[in-house]
Enzyme design. Structure first.
Site, PDB file in Angstrom:
ATOM      1  N   ARG A   1     156.415  47.119  -8.473  1.00 26.17           N
ATOM      2  CA  ARG A   1     155.619  48.284  -8.110  1.00 26.17           C
ATOM      3  C   ARG A   1     154.242  48.148  -8.741  1.00 26.17           C
ATOM      4  O   ARG A   1     154.103  47.664  -9.868  1.00 26.17           O
ATOM      5  CB  ARG A   1     156.289  49.567  -8.620  1.00 26.17           C
ATOM      6  CG  ARG A   1     157.471  50.048  -7.781  1.00 26.17           C
ATOM      7  CD  ARG A   1     157.043  50.509  -6.385  1.00 26.17           C
ATOM      8  NE  ARG A   1     158.128  51.041  -5.574  1.00 26.17           N
ATOM      9  CZ  ARG A   1     158.778  50.344  -4.641  1.00 26.17           C
ATOM     10  NH1 ARG A   1     158.483  49.069  -4.422  1.00 26.17           N
ATOM     11  NH2 ARG A   1     159.738  50.928  -3.926  1.00 26.17           N
TER      12      ARG A   1
ATOM     13  N   HIS B   1     152.579  44.609   0.791  1.00 22.97           N
ATOM     14  CA  HIS B   1     153.926  45.177   0.606  1.00 22.97           C
ATOM     15  C   HIS B   1     154.871  44.852   1.762  1.00 22.97           C
ATOM     16  O   HIS B   1     155.415  45.756   2.423  1.00 22.97           O
ATOM     17  CB  HIS B   1     153.870  46.697   0.382  1.00 22.97           C
ATOM     18  CG  HIS B   1     155.116  47.206  -0.305  1.00 22.97           C
ATOM     19  ND1 HIS B   1     155.131  48.253  -1.191  1.00 22.97           N
ATOM     20  CD2 HIS B   1     156.412  46.770  -0.253  1.00 22.97           C
ATOM     21  CE1 HIS B   1     156.360  48.457  -1.645  1.00 22.97           C
ATOM     22  NE2 HIS B   1     157.154  47.570  -1.084  1.00 22.97           N
TER      23      HIS B   1
END
Lengths: 343, 343
Positions: free
Chosen positions: A255, A303
Site C-alpha cells: 500500500r 495498481h
C-alpha cells in the site's frame, strides 16, 4: 465468525429462510474487477446446494446502495464502502466479503458485530511473478534505462546476475512468500520482516518490525508487500530509507502509505537509491500532477501488478462462494480479518 | 586452426621463440570491456607455463595500431578493427581472439589465413537472465506502463502469469539455450528457430529459418539472439513482423540489423504488437535523433543487457588464455568462427 444462523441446521428444507446477498461493484474500477450478475449466476449454478438458498441483488452505484443494504445479510463488495453508519443502514448485515486482499479502505466502515473477510492468497501467482519481474528489472538497471530513454540518452549500466544478492521482504504473507520462493530459485538470499517473525521455508532469517536497523543495511533489494494498518503506515519513512545501501532498489506492491514516497523520490533523484518499482500510491488513481511520474530511476505500474487480468472476478467469486457455503452451514469462514491487526 | 608453430613441441626450452601478442582495447568502449595490462599480467602470472613464452604489447588507439600489428602473431581485440589490408599490415598474424561473442564487425577485416575466435558462451548467465527479465517485462506490460508514465497517465493493463505462454527463440545458441531453460522453469512453452534446427532439451520443437510462417504466428513472445550474418541480416522484416499476433512482444539481444526497426516502431505505434525490448541497434551508440527513443511500448537498453559488469574483461581473458595455452601447444582452439557462416 458469524453467529449460527437460525435454520442453518435445516439446510435445504423449505423452512430455511433465504440468505439475502448484495453484490456491489465499483463503477470506478476496471471491468476485470466486476462480479457481474452473469458471472455470479453461472458460478452459483454449479453449486445447487447453495443456489436455492440465496436471494441476490446487484449494484454498481454508491449513491444507490442504501436500499439494498437495508435487507442485506451478506455483502460482497469491491474496495471501499463510503457509508458513515453501516450499523444503522444495514441492520441485518452479518458478513462482508471484500473482493480484494487489502481491506484498509473498507475496514473503517465495518460495524463491530459484522465479520469481514478478504481474498488474501488470491494474488499469489501473479503477485509473486510480478515481484520477481520487479527484482530482475531493478537488478538489470531497467529503471536507469527507461530514465535515460526519456532523454534520448545512450547511457550504459553494467549489472551482474541476481544470484547471491539479498532481498529483504517486508510482510511475508501470500505474495511475499511466493516472491521468496521465486527469488530462491534464482539463487537469491531472502530475509524477511513480519509482525510475528514466523519462520518461512524460503526465508533464510526472519526479523521483527523493530529490527529494521539490523536488516535493511543488508538489502540489495527491499520488497514491500505490507497491508496498510496503524502499525505499517509510514513504516518506511526517510530514516528507514537511509538504512538502505545506495545501490539498493525498492519495490512496493503493498500500500502506498507504507512508504514516505516524497523521501523515496528525493533519494532516487539524488542517486542515493539505484531504482524503484511502485505499484501502489497514497492516492489512486495517482493525479497527473504528482511529482512521482517524472522521478528518475522509477518505474510505475498503476495498481494492477498483482491482479490477474483473466480471472480476478472469477477467483474472488470462488473464494466468496466457498465462504458462502461455509456461512450457510454455520462453519468457520476463511480469510477472516483480524480487525485489531487490520488484515 | 593455426598451423603448428615452429618450436611448439619444445615447450619451455630456451630455443622456443616467444609468441608476440598484441592486446588492443577500444577507447570508445566502457571500462568494463578493457583488458588492461594489470588484468593481463595478473592472469598470466597464474599460468607460469605460458608466462615465459609471451611477449605482450597493449594499445588503446586505433591510429597507433599499425606498429604493433607489424610484429603481432596473436591479436586480442575488442569489437572491431578498421584495417583495410590486414594481411599486408600484419604479415606474421596467425590468430585473432575477439573479446566479444559477436564478430560481425571484426570478420570483414580478417585475412583468409588468419584464424578468428570469439568468446561465445561467455554471456550465458547474464544474457539468459536478461532475456527472462525481458520476457517477464513484456508479459506484465511494463513497456505499456513506462509509456503511460512518460505522459503522467494512469492507464491500467491487466496481465496473467507467464506459465503456458509461448516464446519463439530465434537463434538457439548460448544465450538462447539459457533463456529457454529459464522460460521452461516458468512453465513456458519454448519453440526454437535455428539454421541447423538441432534439438535442444529445453525446446519443445525446433524449426528451420524457412519455417517462420509456421512458427511466428504461435509466438506470444519472439526472442531474437541471432548473430549478424548475410543470412540473418533483415530476417525479421516487415513481412515477418506481420506474422506475429498483435498481443505478442519482441526482444532483440542479437544484432540490430537482424530486424527492420522502422517496421517494428511502426507496428508498436499502431498497437499491432504489444511491446518490445531492444538491447541492440543498427547504429551504436544510437543517435539521439533516432525515432526509436520515443516509440511507444518500447524499452531500450544500450547494448549492455547481456554483458556482466563485474567480470566481462576477466571472463574474456580467461577464454583467451585458455585458447593461448592451446595455441602454444599446437592444439585445437575453442570458439573458432566459421567464416562462411559468420559466427
Amino acid at each position: 465468525m458469524p453467529e449460527k444462523r437460525p435454520g442453518s441446521s435445516r439446510l435445504g428444507t423449505e423452512a430455511t429462510p433465504p440468505i439475502r446477498l448484495h453484490i456491489e461493484n465499483n463503477p470506478a474500477a476496471a471491468p476485470v474487477y466486476h462480479v457481474t450478475p452473469e458471472l455470479f449466476h453461472e458460478a452459483i449454478a454449479k453449486r445447487p446446494e447453495l443456489a436455492g438458498r440465496i436471494e441476490s441483488s446487484f449494484g454498481c452505484d454508491p449513491k444507490q446502495i442504501e436500499k439494498p443494504l437495508r435487507e442485506a445479510e451478506v455483502l460482497f463488495i469491491h474496495g471501499r464502502l463510503d457509508a458513515t453508519d453501516l450499523a444503522k443502514l444495514a441492520p441485518r448485515l452479518k458478513w462482508i466479503q471484500s473482493t480484494g486482499a487489502g481491506v484498509d479502505k473498507l475496514l473503517p466502515s465495518v460495524p463491530a458485530g459484522v465479520v469481514l473477510t478478504s481474498t488474501s492468497g488470491m494474488h499469489v501467482r501473479k503477485g509473486g511473478e510480478y515481484a520477481m519481474t520487479a527484482l530482475l528489472m531493478l537488478n538489470h538497471r531497467v529503471p536507469h534505462f527507461v530514465t535515460a530513454q526519456r532523454a534520448s540518452r545512450w547511457d550504459q549500466a553494467f549489472s551482474t546476475p541476481i544470484a547471491g544478492k539479498t532481498v529483504v521482504i517486508l510482510g511475508v504473507g501470500a505474495i511475499g512468500s511466493e516472491a521468496a520462493r521465486l527469488a530462491r530459485r534464482f539463487g537469491m538470499r531472502v530475509l524477511g520482516v513480519s509482525r510475528s517473525a514466523t519462520r518461512n521455508p524460503a526465508v533464510e532469517r526472519m526479523y521483527g518490525p523493530n529490527e529494521l536497523p539490523a536488516v535493511l543495511p543488508q538489502a540489495d533489494f527491499l520488497l514491500v508487500t505490507l497491508p496498510l494498518t496503524d502499525e505499517t503506515r509510514g513504516m518506511i519513512d526517510r530514516a528507514a530509507l537511509e538504512l538502505l545501501p545506495a545501490h539498493a532498489g525498492l519495490i512496493n506492491l503493498g500500500r502506498g502509505d507504507v512508504i514516505d514516497n516524497a523521501a523515496l523520490a528525493d533519494k532516487l533523484t539524488k542517486g542515493e537509491l539505484s531504482g524503484a518499482v511502485l505499484d501502489v500510491y497514497p492516492q489512486e488513481p495517482l493525479p497527473s500532477s504528482s511529482a512521482l511520474w517524472s522521478t528518475p530511476n522509477l518505474i510505475m505500474s498503476p495498481h494492477c501488478g498483482v491482479d490477474d487480468g483473466a480471472s480476478y472476478a472469477e477467483s474472488a467469486l470462488e473464494i466468496f462462494l466457498d465462504n458462502l457455503r461455509r456461512y450457510a452451514a454455520g462453519s468457520k469462514l476463511n480469510n477472516v480479518v483480524d480487525k485489531s491487526r487490520g488484515y
